[in-house]
Motif scaffolding. Structure first.
Motif, PDB file in Angstrom:
ATOM      1  N   ASN A 224      37.526  19.008 -12.510  1.00  0.00           N
ATOM      2  CA  ASN A 224      36.150  18.631 -12.831  1.00  0.00           C
ATOM      3  C   ASN A 224      35.522  17.734 -11.766  1.00  0.00           C
ATOM      4  OD1 ASN A 224      38.287  17.120 -14.321  1.00  0.00           O
ATOM      5  ND2 ASN A 224      36.619  15.695 -14.700  1.00  0.00           N
ATOM      6  N   HIS A 225      36.308  16.966 -11.033  1.00  0.00           N
ATOM      7  CA  HIS A 225      35.755  16.116  -9.978  1.00  0.00           C
ATOM      8  C   HIS A 225      35.590  16.879  -8.653  1.00  0.00           C
ATOM      9  CE1 HIS A 225      35.764  12.217 -12.032  1.00  0.00           C
ATOM     10  NE2 HIS A 225      36.841  12.678 -12.650  1.00  0.00           N
ATOM     11  N   ASP A 226      36.124  18.086  -8.585  1.00  0.00           N
ATOM     12  CA  ASP A 226      36.070  18.870  -7.350  1.00  0.00           C
ATOM     13  C   ASP A 226      34.976  19.937  -7.348  1.00  0.00           C
ATOM     14  OD1 ASP A 226      38.437  17.502  -6.411  1.00  0.00           O
ATOM     15  OD2 ASP A 226      39.602  18.824  -7.712  1.00  0.00           O
ATOM     16  N   THR A 227      34.654  20.507  -8.521  1.00  0.00           N
ATOM     17  CA  THR A 227      33.603  21.528  -8.604  1.00  0.00           C
ATOM     18  C   THR A 227      32.670  21.308  -9.792  1.00  0.00           C
ATOM     19  OG1 THR A 227      34.985  23.023  -9.926  1.00  0.00           O
ATOM     20  CG2 THR A 227      34.959  23.374  -7.527  1.00  0.00           C
ATOM     21  N   GLY A 228      33.040  20.417 -10.686  1.00  0.00           N
ATOM     22  CA  GLY A 228      32.290  20.249 -11.937  1.00  0.00           C
ATOM     23  C   GLY A 228      32.749  21.274 -12.953  1.00  0.00           C
ATOM     24  N   ALA A 229      32.997  20.822 -14.175  1.00  0.00           N
ATOM     25  CA  ALA A 229      33.488  21.713 -15.226  1.00  0.00           C
ATOM     26  C   ALA A 229      32.359  22.425 -15.954  1.00  0.00           C
ATOM     27  CB  ALA A 229      34.319  20.928 -16.238  1.00  0.00           C
ATOM     28  N   ASN A 230      31.228  21.725 -16.096  1.00  0.00           N
ATOM     29  CA  ASN A 230      30.109  22.279 -16.857  1.00  0.00           C
ATOM     30  C   ASN A 230      28.842  21.484 -16.545  1.00  0.00           C
ATOM     31  OD1 ASN A 230      29.896  19.955 -18.714  1.00  0.00           O
ATOM     32  ND2 ASN A 230      31.845  20.694 -19.520  1.00  0.00           N
ATOM     33  N   ARG A 231      27.719  21.989 -17.003  1.00  0.00           N
ATOM     34  CA  ARG A 231      26.426  21.363 -16.699  1.00  0.00           C
ATOM     35  C   ARG A 231      26.219  20.037 -17.426  1.00  0.00           C
ATOM     36  NH1 ARG A 231      25.505  26.846 -16.425  1.00  0.00           N
ATOM     37  NH2 ARG A 231      24.508  27.527 -14.504  1.00  0.00           N
ATOM     38  N   TRP A 232      26.680  19.924 -18.679  1.00  0.00           N
ATOM     39  CA  TRP A 232      26.396  18.693 -19.419  1.00  0.00           C
ATOM     40  C   TRP A 232      27.174  17.503 -18.889  1.00  0.00           C
ATOM     41  CZ3 TRP A 232      28.341  23.079 -21.849  1.00  0.00           C
ATOM     42  CH2 TRP A 232      29.669  23.035 -22.272  1.00  0.00           C
ATOM     43  N   ARG A 233      28.388  17.716 -18.398  1.00  0.00           N
ATOM     44  CA  ARG A 233      29.113  16.595 -17.776  1.00  0.00           C
ATOM     45  C   ARG A 233      28.465  16.247 -16.437  1.00  0.00           C
ATOM     46  NH1 ARG A 233      33.869  14.747 -20.153  1.00  0.00           N
ATOM     47  NH2 ARG A 233      34.502  13.801 -18.189  1.00  0.00           N
TER      48      ARG A 233
ATOM     49  N   ASN B 233      27.459  11.796  -9.929  1.00  0.00           N
ATOM     50  CA  ASN B 233      28.097  11.392  -8.673  1.00  0.00           C
ATOM     51  C   ASN B 233      29.583  11.691  -8.622  1.00  0.00           C
ATOM     52  OD1 ASN B 233      25.690  10.357  -7.573  1.00  0.00           O
ATOM     53  ND2 ASN B 233      25.936   8.504  -8.790  1.00  0.00           N
ATOM     54  N   SER B 234      30.171  12.047  -9.765  1.00  0.00           N
ATOM     55  CA  SER B 234      31.611  12.301  -9.761  1.00  0.00           C
ATOM     56  C   SER B 234      31.996  13.662 -10.328  1.00  0.00           C
ATOM     57  CB  SER B 234      32.347  11.204 -10.534  1.00  0.00           C
ATOM     58  OG  SER B 234      31.920  11.173 -11.885  1.00  0.00           O
ATOM     59  N   GLU B 235      31.172  14.242 -11.200  1.00  0.00           N
ATOM     60  CA  GLU B 235      31.506  15.537 -11.783  1.00  0.00           C
ATOM     61  C   GLU B 235      30.331  16.497 -11.651  1.00  0.00           C
ATOM     62  OE1 GLU B 235      33.596  15.704 -15.546  1.00  0.00           O
ATOM     63  OE2 GLU B 235      34.040  13.577 -15.390  1.00  0.00           O
ATOM     64  N   TYR B 236      29.666  16.426 -10.529  1.00  0.00           N
ATOM     65  CA  TYR B 236      28.504  17.292 -10.288  1.00  0.00           C
ATOM     66  C   TYR B 236      28.921  18.753 -10.388  1.00  0.00           C
ATOM     67  CZ  TYR B 236      24.656  19.624  -7.978  1.00  0.00           C
ATOM     68  OH  TYR B 236      23.627  20.477  -7.701  1.00  0.00           O
ATOM     69  N   TYR B 237      28.191  19.506 -11.171  1.00  0.00           N
ATOM     70  CA  TYR B 237      28.472  20.935 -11.356  1.00  0.00           C
ATOM     71  C   TYR B 237      27.790  21.726 -10.258  1.00  0.00           C
ATOM     72  CZ  TYR B 237      28.710  25.536 -13.548  1.00  0.00           C
ATOM     73  OH  TYR B 237      28.961  26.854 -13.821  1.00  0.00           O
ATOM     74  N   GLU B 238      28.578  22.351  -9.412  1.00  0.00           N
ATOM     75  CA  GLU B 238      28.030  23.169  -8.334  1.00  0.00           C
ATOM     76  C   GLU B 238      27.604  24.516  -8.939  1.00  0.00           C
ATOM     77  OE1 GLU B 238      29.969  22.705  -4.305  1.00  0.00           O
ATOM     78  OE2 GLU B 238      31.587  22.050  -5.640  1.00  0.00           O
ATOM     79  N   ASP B 239      26.325  24.661  -9.151  1.00  0.00           N
ATOM     80  CA  ASP B 239      25.780  25.840  -9.808  1.00  0.00           C
ATOM     81  C   ASP B 239      25.631  26.985  -8.817  1.00  0.00           C
ATOM     82  OD1 ASP B 239      24.818  27.450 -11.772  1.00  0.00           O
ATOM     83  OD2 ASP B 239      22.893  26.427 -12.005  1.00  0.00           O
ATOM     84  N   VAL B 240      26.762  27.362  -8.238  1.00  0.00           N
ATOM     85  CA  VAL B 240      26.848  28.461  -7.280  1.00  0.00           C
ATOM     86  C   VAL B 240      28.123  29.240  -7.586  1.00  0.00           C
ATOM     87  CG1 VAL B 240      25.583  27.244  -5.446  1.00  0.00           C
ATOM     88  CG2 VAL B 240      28.076  27.041  -5.566  1.00  0.00           C
ATOM     89  N   ALA B 241      28.250  30.409  -7.003  1.00  0.00           N
ATOM     90  CA  ALA B 241      29.491  31.171  -7.146  1.00  0.00           C
ATOM     91  C   ALA B 241      30.648  30.332  -6.596  1.00  0.00           C
ATOM     92  CB  ALA B 241      29.384  32.485  -6.388  1.00  0.00           C
TER      93      ALA B 241
ATOM     94  N   ASP C 107      35.473  18.145 -24.025  1.00  0.00           N
ATOM     95  CA  ASP C 107      34.207  18.745 -23.597  1.00  0.00           C
ATOM     96  C   ASP C 107      34.221  19.231 -22.145  1.00  0.00           C
ATOM     97  OD1 ASP C 107      33.941  16.357 -22.200  1.00  0.00           O
ATOM     98  OD2 ASP C 107      31.913  15.946 -22.887  1.00  0.00           O
ATOM     99  N   PHE C 108      35.399  19.403 -21.551  1.00  0.00           N
ATOM    100  CA  PHE C 108      35.465  19.969 -20.204  1.00  0.00           C
ATOM    101  C   PHE C 108      35.126  21.458 -20.238  1.00  0.00           C
ATOM    102  CE2 PHE C 108      38.618  16.477 -19.156  1.00  0.00           C
ATOM    103  CZ  PHE C 108      37.759  15.797 -18.338  1.00  0.00           C
ATOM    104  N   ILE C 109      35.967  22.238 -20.903  1.00  0.00           N
ATOM    105  CA  ILE C 109      35.763  23.697 -20.987  1.00  0.00           C
ATOM    106  C   ILE C 109      36.044  24.167 -22.422  1.00  0.00           C
ATOM    107  CG2 ILE C 109      36.191  24.175 -18.530  1.00  0.00           C
ATOM    108  CD1 ILE C 109      39.049  25.135 -19.420  1.00  0.00           C
ATOM    109  N   PRO C 110      35.312  23.701 -23.398  1.00  0.00           N
ATOM    110  CA  PRO C 110      35.670  24.018 -24.791  1.00  0.00           C
ATOM    111  C   PRO C 110      35.708  25.512 -25.101  1.00  0.00           C
ATOM    112  CG  PRO C 110      33.514  22.951 -24.669  1.00  0.00           C
ATOM    113  CD  PRO C 110      34.130  22.864 -23.304  1.00  0.00           C
TER     114      PRO C 110
END
Length: 192
Positions: free
Chosen positions: A74-83, A89-97, A174-177
Motif C-alpha cells: 500500500n505504501h508503494d502503489t496505493g491499495a485503493n482510492r479512499w486510503r 503522502n504515504s499511500e497515494y493510489y496511482e490511478d494508472v495501469a 480496508d486495504f483490499i476488502p
C-alpha cells in the motif's frame, strides 16, 4: 531449498533516512544461505509519490546478492482510492495501469511473478482493490496450471486477523476488502 521472506522495509527517499538496523540486516541477509528471497510489499513508506525511495530500496535489495521477487504494498502503489485520500503522502493510489506505476517502472516486472523450483512454485502478486490491473484471473490460472505445491505471496491479509496489534491499528480491513474475498476464493478452490 531455503526461501527468505521479508516485508515492510519502509525505505524513505535518501540513504540518511533509512532505519538504523537496515544495514545490519543487509549483512545478516547476505550471510543467510538462502537460495531465493521474496519481498512482499511496503519496500518504501512513500514510493507511490517519491520514486527515489523505490530506487533506494531496489539498490539495497540488489546488494544482498540473492535472486528475488519483489511486489508492492500500500505504501508503494496505493491499495485503493479512499486510503489515498486519507494518506496522500504515504499511500497515494496511482490511478494508472500497474505497468505505469513507479514500482513497475523501477522494478521492471509485471504484477504476477512466478519462479518454479524442484520442490514448488513460488508466485508473488500485486493486487489492488477491485483488481484494476486484472491480476486475479491470471493468478488463478497460474495456480491451476501447476501440479506442484504453490507458495503464494502477497502483501495484504486475506483471512481475518485479530482485532489488536499493528495490523488492526493500521486499518488492515480496508486495504483490499473486496479483492481479499476474491483472493480467498481462489485459494479455497485451489488447495495445492
Amino acid at each position: 531449498m531455503r526461501i527468505l521472506h521479508i516485508s515492510d522495509l519502509h525505505f524513505v527517499g535518501t540513504e540518511d533516512r533509512i532505519y538504523e538496523n537496515l544495514n545490519e540486516m543487509l549483512d545478516s541477509l547476505k550471510n543467510s544461505n538462502a537460495d531465493f528471497m521474496v519481498v512482499t510489499g511496503d519496500l518504501t513508506s512513500n514510493g507511490s509519490v517519491d520514486v527515489s525511495s523505490l530506487i533506494l530500496a531496489k539498490q539495497w535489495m540488489d546488494q544482498i546478492g540473492i535472486p528475488y521477487l519483489a511486489i508492492p504494498g500500500n505504501h508503494d502503489t496505493g491499495a485503493n482510492r479512499w486510503r489515498s485520500e486519507r494518506f496522500p503522502n504515504s499511500e497515494y493510489y496511482e490511478d494508472v495501469a500497474y505497468e505505469e506505476t513507479n514500482f513497475a517502472k523501477v522494478f521492471q516486472e509485471p504484477a504476477i511473478l512466478q519462479r518454479e523450483f524442484d520442490e514448488c512454485v513460488v508466485i508473488a502478486f500485486s493486487v489492488r482493490e477491485h483488481d484494476p490491473d486484472h491480476v486475479l484471473a491470471p493468478l488463478e490460472k497460474f495456480i491451476q496450471d501447476t501440479v506442484k505445491p504453490v507458495l503464494l505471496f502477497g502483501h495484504y491479509p486475506v483471512i481475518e486477523t485479530r482485532d489488536e496489534g499493528h495490523l488492526y491499528a493500521s486499518g488492515h480491513k480496508d486495504f483490499i476488502p473486496a479483492s481479499a474475498v476474491d483472493l480467498k476464493g481462489i485459494i479455497e478452490r485451489n488447495p495445492h
